[in-house]
Scaffold this motif. Structure first.
Motif, PDB file in Angstrom:
ATOM      1  N   GLU A  51       0.832  -1.202   0.000  1.00 42.29           N
ATOM      2  CA  GLU A  51       0.000   0.000   0.000  1.00 42.29           C
ATOM      3  C   GLU A  51       0.872   1.259   0.000  1.00 42.29           C
ATOM      4  OE1 GLU A  51      -3.175   2.781   0.311  1.00 42.29           O
ATOM      5  OE2 GLU A  51      -2.850   0.848  -0.670  1.00 42.29           O
ATOM      6  N   GLY A  52       1.967   1.230   0.756  1.00 39.91           N
ATOM      7  CA  GLY A  52       2.888   2.371   0.777  1.00 39.91           C
ATOM      8  C   GLY A  52       3.519   2.604  -0.587  1.00 39.91           C
ATOM      9  N   VAL A  53       3.945   1.524  -1.231  1.00 39.73           N
ATOM     10  CA  VAL A  53       4.525   1.619  -2.583  1.00 39.73           C
ATOM     11  C   VAL A  53       3.483   2.176  -3.556  1.00 39.73           C
ATOM     12  CG1 VAL A  53       5.391   0.251  -4.534  1.00 39.73           C
ATOM     13  CG2 VAL A  53       6.295  -0.154  -2.239  1.00 39.73           C
ATOM     14  N   ARG A  54       2.250   1.701  -3.447  1.00 28.48           N
ATOM     15  CA  ARG A  54       1.173   2.209  -4.313  1.00 28.48           C
ATOM     16  C   ARG A  54       0.982   3.716  -4.127  1.00 28.48           C
ATOM     17  NH1 ARG A  54      -3.029   4.661  -4.142  1.00 28.48           N
ATOM     18  NH2 ARG A  54      -3.186   4.624  -1.871  1.00 28.48           N
ATOM     19  N   ALA A  55       0.843   4.130  -2.862  1.00 24.21           N
ATOM     20  CA  ALA A  55       0.492   5.520  -2.564  1.00 24.21           C
ATOM     21  C   ALA A  55       1.633   6.492  -2.850  1.00 24.21           C
ATOM     22  CB  ALA A  55       0.061   5.645  -1.106  1.00 24.21           C
ATOM     23  N   VAL A  56       2.862   6.056  -2.598  1.00 28.95           N
ATOM     24  CA  VAL A  56       3.994   6.978  -2.707  1.00 28.95           C
ATOM     25  C   VAL A  56       4.686   6.879  -4.066  1.00 28.95           C
ATOM     26  CG1 VAL A  56       6.219   7.618  -1.692  1.00 28.95           C
ATOM     27  CG2 VAL A  56       4.330   6.934  -0.211  1.00 28.95           C
ATOM     28  N   LEU A  57       4.751   5.674  -4.619  1.00 28.26           N
ATOM     29  CA  LEU A  57       5.575   5.483  -5.808  1.00 28.26           C
ATOM     30  C   LEU A  57       4.807   5.240  -7.097  1.00 28.26           C
ATOM     31  CD1 LEU A  57       8.206   3.108  -4.178  1.00 28.26           C
ATOM     32  CD2 LEU A  57       8.177   5.591  -4.225  1.00 28.26           C
ATOM     33  N   ILE A  58       3.637   4.634  -7.023  1.00 31.78           N
ATOM     34  CA  ILE A  58       2.908   4.291  -8.253  1.00 31.78           C
ATOM     35  C   ILE A  58       1.825   5.331  -8.544  1.00 31.78           C
ATOM     36  CG2 ILE A  58       1.524   2.547  -9.448  1.00 31.78           C
ATOM     37  CD1 ILE A  58       3.008   0.414  -7.711  1.00 31.78           C
ATOM     38  N   ASP A  59       0.800   5.394  -7.703  1.00 34.53           N
ATOM     39  CA  ASP A  59      -0.274   6.378  -7.915  1.00 34.53           C
ATOM     40  C   ASP A  59       0.120   7.770  -7.437  1.00 34.53           C
ATOM     41  OD1 ASP A  59      -1.752   4.289  -8.898  1.00 34.53           O
ATOM     42  OD2 ASP A  59      -2.829   3.922  -7.024  1.00 34.53           O
ATOM     43  N   LYS A  60       1.060   7.811  -6.495  1.00 30.95           N
ATOM     44  CA  LYS A  60       1.589   9.080  -5.960  1.00 30.95           C
ATOM     45  C   LYS A  60       0.512   9.984  -5.385  1.00 30.95           C
ATOM     46  CE  LYS A  60       5.488   8.960  -9.093  1.00 30.95           C
ATOM     47  NZ  LYS A  60       6.261   9.610 -10.124  1.00 30.95           N
ATOM     48  N   ASP A  61      -0.537   9.385  -4.803  1.00 27.50           N
ATOM     49  CA  ASP A  61      -1.566  10.220  -4.168  1.00 27.50           C
ATOM     50  C   ASP A  61      -1.166  10.610  -2.745  1.00 27.50           C
ATOM     51  OD1 ASP A  61      -2.113   7.972  -2.515  1.00 27.50           O
ATOM     52  OD2 ASP A  61      -3.585   7.223  -3.941  1.00 27.50           O
ATOM     53  N   TRP A 115      -3.445   2.634   5.642  1.00 24.95           N
ATOM     54  CA  TRP A 115      -2.766   1.600   6.417  1.00 24.95           C
ATOM     55  C   TRP A 115      -3.771   0.634   7.057  1.00 24.95           C
ATOM     56  CZ3 TRP A 115       1.683   2.251   4.481  1.00 24.95           C
ATOM     57  CH2 TRP A 115       2.346   3.482   4.447  1.00 24.95           C
ATOM     58  N   LYS A 116      -3.371  -0.617   7.153  1.00 23.63           N
ATOM     59  CA  LYS A 116      -4.193  -1.629   7.846  1.00 23.63           C
ATOM     60  C   LYS A 116      -3.294  -2.437   8.766  1.00 23.63           C
ATOM     61  CE  LYS A 116      -7.632  -2.459   4.190  1.00 23.63           C
ATOM     62  NZ  LYS A 116      -8.067  -3.433   3.169  1.00 23.63           N
ATOM     63  N   PRO A 117      -3.533  -2.415  10.066  1.00 24.64           N
ATOM     64  CA  PRO A 117      -4.475  -1.555  10.785  1.00 24.64           C
ATOM     65  C   PRO A 117      -4.074  -0.077  10.670  1.00 24.64           C
ATOM     66  CG  PRO A 117      -3.638  -3.334  12.198  1.00 24.64           C
ATOM     67  CD  PRO A 117      -2.786  -3.304  10.973  1.00 24.64           C
ATOM     68  N   ALA A 118      -5.063   0.792  10.827  1.00 24.90           N
ATOM     69  CA  ALA A 118      -4.836   2.231  10.677  1.00 24.90           C
ATOM     70  C   ALA A 118      -4.458   2.899  11.991  1.00 24.90           C
ATOM     71  CB  ALA A 118      -6.091   2.888  10.108  1.00 24.90           C
ATOM     72  N   ASP A 119      -4.572   2.156  13.092  1.00 30.90           N
ATOM     73  CA  ASP A 119      -4.318   2.721  14.417  1.00 30.90           C
ATOM     74  C   ASP A 119      -3.317   1.855  15.171  1.00 30.90           C
ATOM     75  OD1 ASP A 119      -4.755   3.342  17.319  1.00 30.90           O
ATOM     76  OD2 ASP A 119      -6.257   4.698  16.463  1.00 30.90           O
ATOM     77  N   LEU A 120      -2.404   2.513  15.860  1.00 28.86           N
ATOM     78  CA  LEU A 120      -1.387   1.785  16.646  1.00 28.86           C
ATOM     79  C   LEU A 120      -2.016   0.768  17.597  1.00 28.86           C
ATOM     80  CD1 LEU A 120       1.257   4.450  17.738  1.00 28.86           C
ATOM     81  CD2 LEU A 120       1.716   2.370  16.441  1.00 28.86           C
ATOM     82  N   LYS A 121      -3.112   1.157  18.225  1.00 21.91           N
ATOM     83  CA  LYS A 121      -3.743   0.282  19.223  1.00 21.91           C
ATOM     84  C   LYS A 121      -4.207  -1.038  18.609  1.00 21.91           C
ATOM     85  CE  LYS A 121      -5.556   4.130  22.023  1.00 21.91           C
ATOM     86  NZ  LYS A 121      -5.307   5.189  21.017  1.00 21.91           N
ATOM     87  N   GLU A 122      -4.465  -1.021  17.298  1.00 20.88           N
ATOM     88  CA  GLU A 122      -4.952  -2.227  16.627  1.00 20.88           C
ATOM     89  C   GLU A 122      -3.819  -3.163  16.199  1.00 20.88           C
ATOM     90  OE1 GLU A 122      -7.620  -1.124  13.425  1.00 20.88           O
ATOM     91  OE2 GLU A 122      -8.339   0.557  14.633  1.00 20.88           O
TER      92      GLU A 122
END
Length: 392
Positions: free
Chosen positions: A350-360, A365-372
């Motif tokens: 997901e990080g590669v997608r967001a930062v390097l491919i789609d660049k949005d 993140w999954k989980p989206a919260d530290l507690k999870e």
């Protein structure tokens, strides 16, 4: 685009590879087919008393790929055995970078990981074997870390005996921003920096520049960039040099350098806070420390950390804590386990997608919260791979 992503963003991701091309590249790597220009991507030369490695992809900030990795490793091992080679120098072509990380290889590895292809295992394995080989190299190893030095570039330099920074050096380990962790031995060298500086750099991806790279303890020497050519010539002109002879030459140039000589370390005024706020054993406690402190510095770090992958933050903190009592080889074994767990997880892809491919720049993140992110989740990242473990 946040500067924490610079070593990935800069590294040739201006290209949008369609899936056919990506698959083709992966297959090329798996077959180790020779690119027509593969020999030019890294120059391996004997000059004077030294073996000289030049990362030769200036347009892509000398980003590392699989072919380069193998060529460097084989040559390093050859020179190590050669009685006529007294030292090894590694540098980057051009003015912008020593090595800005992992090129399109990061995207390739993500694609391969999702498809359960072998590249996801092989790249990390061979990169970490290279990091160990630099650490144990019997010949003095001098890395001229001029320009951007991030990710894989850190792995090619930080484990060597001598690391020479200039006023144009930019160092960072921003992997938590793409759902990874500061690898290439980050779990070894980062917790060994002064106080909790390494923890701070690893969790926030903070960039150090110029003389600060030396003041942080990452570089062993600092020289003015305009003298780099002369420094190299003086090293090459040595006759059968010992480590002491090499250290003497580096020290002369270091002493002569006047750029930012009287400037204090950029984090000097914050080191007290860094040491106390980042000394907790859990991410939750670090977050609480930053919230309670409430200073502009603490709140800025909180803002940055909150953008990172919660899973990455937790595995990174544990990586550093465990790394304090391990050898580099033990750390690399641990990091290989982490790399393979990341390949099987969600956040790296997901990080590669967001930062390097789609660049949005908006990773989900999954989980989206530290507690999870449970202790059990974290433990699973550190589990032995059995016969697939990286053993030295």
């Amino acid at each position: 685009c946040s500067h924490y992503y610079v070593h990935y963003i800069y590294s040739a991701f201006c290209f949008r590879f369609n899936s056919f091309k990506r698959t083709h590249i992966i297959l090329q790597h798996l077959g180790m087919s020779k690119h027509t220009n593969a020999a030019d991507e890294v120059l391996l030369e004997r000059k004077g008393c030294a073996g000289v490695i030049t990362l030769n992809r200036p347009k892509f900030l000398n980003a590392l790929n699989f072919t380069m990795l193998r060529q460097i490793y084989l040559q390093l091992k050859t020179w190590e055995q050669d009685p006529e080679t007294f030292l090894i120098i590694i540098k980057g072509a051009g003015e912008k970078a020593f090595c800005a990380g992992g090129d399109i290889i990061v995207v390739e590895v993500s694609e391969a990981g999702k498809a359960k292809q072998k590249l996801a295992q092989d790249f990390f394995r061979e990169e970490y074997i290279m990091n160990s080989a630099i650490d144990s190299c019997r010949k003095p190893y001098v890395a001229l870390i001029h320009g951007i030095t991030m990710g894989g570039g850190v792995g090619l330099s930080v484990h060597g005996q001598f690391r020479v920074a200039t006023e144009k050096t930019v160092f960072a380990m921003p992997e938590t921003a793409i759902g990874l962790f500061p690898d290439v031995g980050g779990g070894y060298f980062l917790p060994r920096l002064q106080g909790k500086l390494g923890y701070f750099l690893a969790l926030t991806g903070f960039r150090l520049k110029g003389r600060d790279v030396h003041k942080a303890g990452i570089a062993t020497h600092f020289v003015d960039s305009e003298t780099l050519g002369m420094l190299e010539e003086d090293l090459l002109a040595l006759k059968s040099p010992s480590r002491e002879n090499i250290a003497d030459v580096l020290e002369i140039y270091h002493t002569k350098s006047k750029i930012d000589q009287d400037k204090s370390f950029i984090l000097e005024e914050h080191m007290g806070k860094i040491n106390s706020l980042f000394s907790a054993n859990t991410m939750e406690q670090i977050i609480e420390n930053l919230q309670q402190d409430g200073s502009p510095f603490a709140l800025e770090q909180l803002k940055i950390i909150n953008k990172m992958s919660p899973t990455s933050l937790k595995i990174t903190l544990r990586q550093l804590i465990e790394g304090t009592s391990k050898t580099l080889q033990e750390v690399l074994t641990m990091e290989y386990r982490l790399s393979q767990a990341c390949m099987g997880g969600h956040d790296f892809h997901e990080g590669v997608r967001a930062v390097l491919i789609d660049k949005d720049q908006s990773p989900k993140w999954k989980p989206a919260d530290l507690k999870e992110v449970t202790d059990e989740d974290v433990n699973n990242y550190f589990k032995s791979l059995g016969s697939n473990d990286l053993i030295f």
